[in-house]
Design a protein around this motif. Structure first.
Motif, mmCIF file in Angstrom:
data_model
loop_
_atom_site.group_PDB
_atom_site.id
_atom_site.type_symbol
_atom_site.label_atom_id
_atom_site.label_comp_id
_atom_site.label_asym_id
_atom_site.label_seq_id
_atom_site.Cartn_x
_atom_site.Cartn_y
_atom_site.Cartn_z
ATOM 1 N N LEU A 57 25.127 59.391 34.106
ATOM 2 C CA LEU A 57 25.723 58.265 33.801
ATOM 3 C C LEU A 57 24.714 57.015 33.418
ATOM 4 C CD1 LEU A 57 28.860 58.460 36.014
ATOM 5 C CD2 LEU A 57 28.717 59.101 33.467
ATOM 6 N N GLY A 58 23.697 56.934 34.024
ATOM 7 C CA GLY A 58 22.910 55.615 33.922
ATOM 8 C C GLY A 58 22.204 55.681 32.520
ATOM 9 N N ARG A 59 22.378 56.609 32.034
ATOM 10 C CA ARG A 59 21.705 56.633 30.554
ATOM 11 C C ARG A 59 22.577 56.066 29.687
ATOM 12 N NH1 ARG A 59 20.924 60.702 27.300
ATOM 13 N NH2 ARG A 59 22.404 62.253 28.284
ATOM 14 N N TYR A 60 23.895 56.217 29.940
ATOM 15 C CA TYR A 60 24.836 55.594 28.905
ATOM 16 C C TYR A 60 24.963 54.137 29.432
ATOM 17 C CZ TYR A 60 26.098 60.432 27.586
ATOM 18 O OH TYR A 60 25.925 61.674 27.403
ATOM 19 N N ARG A 61 24.909 53.952 30.551
ATOM 20 C CA ARG A 61 25.027 52.584 31.172
ATOM 21 C C ARG A 61 23.860 51.712 30.225
ATOM 22 N NH1 ARG A 61 26.102 50.431 36.311
ATOM 23 N NH2 ARG A 61 25.263 48.416 36.509
ATOM 24 N N GLU A 62 22.529 52.411 30.324
ATOM 25 C CA GLU A 62 21.403 51.614 29.393
ATOM 26 C C GLU A 62 21.821 51.465 28.120
ATOM 27 O OE1 GLU A 62 18.224 53.971 31.292
ATOM 28 O OE2 GLU A 62 18.524 52.983 33.006
ATOM 29 N N LEU A 63 22.267 52.663 27.522
ATOM 30 C CA LEU A 63 22.660 52.724 26.149
ATOM 31 C C LEU A 63 23.465 51.402 25.777
ATOM 32 C CD1 LEU A 63 22.441 54.109 23.568
ATOM 33 C CD2 LEU A 63 24.315 55.278 24.101
ATOM 34 N N ALA A 64 24.584 51.176 26.758
ATOM 35 C CA ALA A 64 25.209 50.282 26.416
ATOM 36 C C ALA A 64 24.489 48.795 26.583
ATOM 37 C CB ALA A 64 26.490 49.938 27.448
ATOM 38 N N VAL A 65 23.813 48.552 27.338
ATOM 39 C CA VAL A 65 22.721 47.253 27.451
ATOM 40 C C VAL A 65 21.964 47.400 26.063
ATOM 41 C CG1 VAL A 65 21.004 46.170 28.767
ATOM 42 C CG2 VAL A 65 22.780 47.556 30.115
ATOM 43 N N LEU A 66 21.477 48.394 25.705
ATOM 44 C CA LEU A 66 20.635 48.208 24.559
ATOM 45 C C LEU A 66 21.503 48.032 23.421
ATOM 46 C CD1 LEU A 66 18.196 51.446 25.019
ATOM 47 C CD2 LEU A 66 17.540 48.892 25.141
ATOM 48 N N MET A 67 22.690 48.589 23.165
ATOM 49 C CA MET A 67 23.428 48.466 21.871
ATOM 50 C C MET A 67 24.055 47.057 21.811
ATOM 51 S SD MET A 67 23.559 51.023 20.205
ATOM 52 C CE MET A 67 25.122 51.119 19.254
ATOM 53 N N ALA A 68 24.088 46.318 23.157
ATOM 54 C CA ALA A 68 24.512 44.938 23.046
ATOM 55 C C ALA A 68 23.667 44.096 22.520
ATOM 56 C CB ALA A 68 24.846 44.796 24.584
ATOM 57 N N ASP A 69 22.266 44.473 22.645
ATOM 58 C CA ASP A 69 21.091 43.787 22.214
ATOM 59 C C ASP A 69 20.905 43.991 20.616
ATOM 60 O OD1 ASP A 69 21.030 42.168 24.348
ATOM 61 O OD2 ASP A 69 19.433 43.400 25.049
ATOM 62 N N HIS A 70 21.552 45.056 20.024
ATOM 63 C CA HIS A 70 21.482 45.455 18.804
ATOM 64 C C HIS A 70 21.944 44.420 17.687
ATOM 65 C CE1 HIS A 70 21.469 47.830 14.939
ATOM 66 N NE2 HIS A 70 20.327 48.707 15.749
ATOM 67 N N PRO A 71 21.108 43.983 16.570
ATOM 68 C CA PRO A 71 21.469 42.972 15.722
ATOM 69 C C PRO A 71 22.623 43.071 14.904
ATOM 70 C CG PRO A 71 19.151 43.661 15.413
ATOM 71 C CD PRO A 71 19.652 44.519 16.601
ATOM 72 N N GLY A 72 22.915 44.652 14.653
ATOM 73 C CA GLY A 72 23.981 45.139 14.026
ATOM 74 C C GLY A 72 25.473 44.777 14.721
ATOM 75 N N VAL A 73 25.223 45.034 16.033
ATOM 76 C CA VAL A 73 26.375 44.752 17.171
ATOM 77 C C VAL A 73 26.601 43.269 16.856
ATOM 78 C CG1 VAL A 73 27.143 44.944 19.269
ATOM 79 C CG2 VAL A 73 25.966 46.911 18.063
ATOM 80 N N MET A 74 25.550 42.483 17.197
ATOM 81 C CA MET A 74 25.656 41.247 17.183
ATOM 82 C C MET A 74 26.189 40.479 16.318
ATOM 83 S SD MET A 74 22.211 40.420 19.510
ATOM 84 C CE MET A 74 22.326 38.610 19.640
ATOM 85 N N ALA A 75 25.700 41.162 14.967
ATOM 86 C CA ALA A 75 26.427 40.729 13.884
ATOM 87 C C ALA A 75 27.884 40.960 13.807
ATOM 88 C CB ALA A 75 25.737 41.404 12.574
ATOM 89 N N ALA A 76 28.174 41.998 14.126
ATOM 90 C CA ALA A 76 29.805 42.518 14.143
ATOM 91 C C ALA A 76 30.565 41.575 14.795
ATOM 92 C CB ALA A 76 29.751 43.952 14.689
ATOM 93 N N VAL A 77 30.192 41.296 16.125
ATOM 94 C CA VAL A 77 30.991 40.417 17.098
ATOM 95 C C VAL A 77 31.110 38.846 16.556
ATOM 96 C CG1 VAL A 77 30.655 41.854 18.970
ATOM 97 C CG2 VAL A 77 29.102 39.916 18.609
ATOM 98 N N THR A 78 30.072 38.733 15.575
ATOM 99 C CA THR A 78 30.077 37.162 15.269
ATOM 100 C C THR A 78 30.684 37.356 13.861
ATOM 101 O OG1 THR A 78 27.780 37.611 14.331
ATOM 102 C CG2 THR A 78 28.152 36.367 16.523
ATOM 103 N N GLY A 79 31.540 38.484 13.289
ATOM 104 C CA GLY A 79 32.320 38.474 12.034
ATOM 105 C C GLY A 79 31.584 39.374 10.984
ATOM 106 N N ASP A 80 30.562 39.890 11.082
ATOM 107 C CA ASP A 80 29.938 40.693 9.966
ATOM 108 C C ASP A 80 29.814 42.109 10.582
ATOM 109 O OD1 ASP A 80 28.853 42.004 7.851
ATOM 110 O OD2 ASP A 80 26.853 40.832 8.306
ATOM 111 N N ALA A 81 31.083 42.944 10.207
ATOM 112 C CA ALA A 81 30.972 44.202 10.857
ATOM 113 C C ALA A 81 30.663 45.288 9.557
ATOM 114 C CB ALA A 81 32.605 44.405 11.367
ATOM 115 N N ARG A 82 30.063 45.040 8.735
ATOM 116 C CA ARG A 82 29.425 45.743 7.692
ATOM 117 C C ARG A 82 28.564 46.846 8.371
ATOM 118 N NH1 ARG A 82 27.214 42.870 3.595
ATOM 119 N NH2 ARG A 82 27.459 41.183 5.116
ATOM 120 N N GLY A 83 28.812 47.908 8.237
ATOM 121 C CA GLY A 83 27.650 48.977 8.475
ATOM 122 C C GLY A 83 27.592 49.338 10.077
ATOM 123 N N VAL A 84 28.295 48.560 10.821
ATOM 124 C CA VAL A 84 28.042 48.763 12.340
ATOM 125 C C VAL A 84 28.756 50.204 12.544
ATOM 126 C CG1 VAL A 84 30.199 47.810 13.188
ATOM 127 C CG2 VAL A 84 28.203 47.487 14.375
#
Ligand code: ADP
Length: 596
Positions: A57-84
């Motif tokens: 489960l820890g793997r997925y937990r870390e995946l969550a942390v990593l994905m949260a730092d992904h620029p695509g994701v960060m862009a998506a939460v700030t309004g640009d959801a393209r390609g995410v």
């Protein structure tokens, strides 16, 4: 008082109880020590299983942390959801996640890997936690995915700082379980509501510990209809350990040691059920071996004591028998001794009676002889008187030669008288002679000298023809004379009343070392041959002048005793033609060595 059987039964029962207690003790100790080992092993197994789960489960937990730092994701939460969405799908595929969601700070789903419906997460505890800037961890039976899911919600920070949204990784619990399904021991993970959410036994999954409706009431959102009642089981405490007896489950051990481990990281408790049957079997075996050893030892002891007891009983019986036999023998011995002394006394009496009889018989014989002898002496005396008178007359006439002849006759007669008197004296004296070698011829001749005159007067012819063989017998000379004299005078008595022929035949024969003397007469024979040796049996009448027959009835019985005392035998029977025959059998004297 207990008898031997009761004592033995009590001893055996006590022994069996002791063996049972001992083996139960051994079994219990073995069981406890086996439980110790089982617990140790179980704890490490449970720890391992928990580690694997938390690691996975820890793997997925870390995946969550990593994905949260992904620029695509960060862009998506700030309004640009393209390609995410592509990013999410690709990541989900690569990591084996069931779904990856990007959620706005208001809970609205901005993008997902599965591309399915937009769901609002607002108010959900994991979302709220992520909004607080922490990792939100949650699990549920998802309507959307139709299965148990684990989710990690990581906050997505903007460059400015505050939380702009969240990345939620949805983990397929079945896929995580799949790797260790069926492994030992039975492990399950229970959440804070008491629901078994993850397990390596599918039948253990989604069971509610406690009241189902209560659980459902509080978590209907998470556990719609899938909850089942928990395992039907009984718990008991064994030295601080919890043992479960489980009913009606195929893949869960019936008797199990229960272990638990708190896992705060995933907000669950890891639990394990370890099969105790091997421990039970081992304990049973140990108890059985202990019992077998004790029983074998006891049986040996029992056999040994039984053997000793049997030997002791046999010994006692033998001793008893020996004592009884000894007592019997002593009794018999005493009886024998008494009989012997009685016999000795009787024998002494008999001897005395015999010697009295002999004496009486002698007196009787003396009476008989005195008649014969006075007759015998009378004749020569008369002859001596006439020879003396004749000699006197011849001397007067000067015929000294004829007178000398008469004197010589007188001397002869005197010598003969002297011989007769010598015999008489021998009879009269109390005889003390023993047994010696006696010439039979001399005995018969002496007897014939005594009876010669009476025989001549009675016209009895006596024939004595001694054979040429050696006729020396064992006996007492005078006593033997007494026997023969008795036989001859009896024969003369028997023939007294009859006309001629009056004849007595005396004969002797030798058969090896026995010599037989026969005295046969031509009289009337024996009236009662069986009784003639009885004392006082007589058919003779006592005559008034004392010269005739006097019937004491002792002669033959005394003769019988005398002959027997020489080791011989006397018999009387009737002759087939006429008269009586008496046989005296005596031992022949052994030939002298120096005579050889
Ligand atoms: P006794 O001469 O005093 O009678 P014995 O003992 O000598 O005693 O004899 C016993 C009896 O045996 C005699 O009375 C007689 O009846 C019988 N007896 C012995 N010798 C003869 C014999 N030679 N012939 C017939 N009877 C005999």
């Amino acid at each position: 008082m207990l008898n031997a059987l009761q004592t033995r039964i009590i001893a055996i029962v006590t022994f069996l109880v002791a063996v049972a207690l001992l083996s139960a003790g051994v079994g219990w100790a073995g069981y406890v020590s086996a439980l110790d080992q089982l617990e140790q092993r179980g704890r490490s197994d449970l720890a391992l299983a928990s580690d694997r789960l938390t690691g996975e489960l820890g793997r997925y937990r870390e995946l969550a942390v990593l994905m949260a730092d992904h620029p695509g994701v960060m862009a998506a939460v700030t309004g640009d959801a393209r390609g995410v969405s592509d990013l999410l799908r690709e990541t989900a595929d690569k990591t084996g996640s069931l779904d990856i969601l990007v959620v706005s700070q208001f809970g609205a789903e901005l993008a997902s890997a599965s591309g399915e419906g937009a769901l609002s997460h607002g108010g959900a505890p994991y979302f709220e936690r992520a909004m607080d800037g922490a990792m939100g961890v949650y699990h549920r039976v998802s309507d959307r995915y139709g299965q148990r899911t684990f989710m990690f919600a990581a906050p997505v920070f903007s460059n400015a700082g505050p939380v702009q949204g969240a990345v939620i990784i949805i983990v397929n619990v079945s896929a995580v379980e799949a790797v260790w399904r069926g492994a030992r021991p039975t492990v399950f993970f229970t959440d804070e509501l008491g629901v078994t959410f993850i397990s390596n036994r599918s039948e253990m999954v989604l069971m509610a510990r406690g009241n189902i409706s209560t659980v459902r009431g509080t978590s209907a959102e998470y556990y719609p209809d899938t909850l089942r009642p928990f395992l039907d089981h009984q718990e008991r405490d064994v030295r601080g350990r919890q043992l479960w007896s489980v009913e009606g489950q195929r893949y869960v051990p019936r008797h199990a040691l229960y272990l638990s481990l708190s896992l705060p990281v995933i907000q669950m408790t890891g639990e394990a059920l370890l099969d105790v049957s091997p421990a039970r079997t081992l304990a049973g075996l140990q108890a059985g071996v202990a019992a077998a050893i004790c029983l074998a030892f006891g049986a040996m002891l029992f056999l040994a004591t039984e053997r000793r007891r049997t030997l002791a009983i046999a010994n006692a019986q033998l001793e008893g028998a020996v004592q009884a036999r000894t007592a019997e023998l002593s009794r018999t011995n005493a009886e024998l001794r008494r009989e012997v002394s009685e016999r000795i006394a009787a024998e002494a009496q008999l001897k005395k009676a015999q010697s009295d009889l002999v004496q009486a018989g002698k007196l009787s014989a003396l009476g008989q002889m005195s008649a014969g002898i006075s007759h015998e002496l009378n004749q020569p005396l008369m002859a001596i008187r006439s020879y003396a008178e004749n000699a006197e007359a011849f001397l007067d006439r000067g015929k000294s030669e004829v007178a000398g002849q008469n004197l010589a006759r007188i001397a002869d007669l005197a010598r003969r008288m002297g011989r007769i008197i010598r015999n008489l004296r021998a009879f009269a004296k109390q005889e003390r002679e023993g047994i010696a070698d006696v010439p039979l011829d001399g005995v018969v001749t002496a007897v014939l000298e005594i009876v010669e005159a009476r025989a001549r007067d009675a016209g009895v012819e006596i024939v004595w023809q001694p054979p040429d063989v050696d006729l020396v017998v064992r006996g007492g000379e005078v006593r033997l004379q007494q026997v023969v004299l008795n036989l001859v005078t009896n024969a003369m008595d028997a023939m007294e009343a009859q006309d001629s022929p009056r004849r007595i035949e005396i004969d002797a024969e030798r058969h090896n070392d026995r010599i037989e003397l026969f005295v046969r007469d031509t009289g009337p024979g024996l009236d009662e041959p069986d009784r003639i040796f009885d004392p006082f049996y007589s058919t003779k009448q006592v005559t008034s002048d004392g010269t005739g027959q006097d019937g004491m009835g002792l002669g033959l019985s005394i003769s019988y005793g005398l002959v027997q005392s020489f080791g011989g035998m006397i018999r009387g029977r009737n002759h087939p033609v006429r008269g009586a025959v008496f046989t005296v059998t005596l031992d022949a004297a052994q030939p002298r060595e120096d005579a050889a």
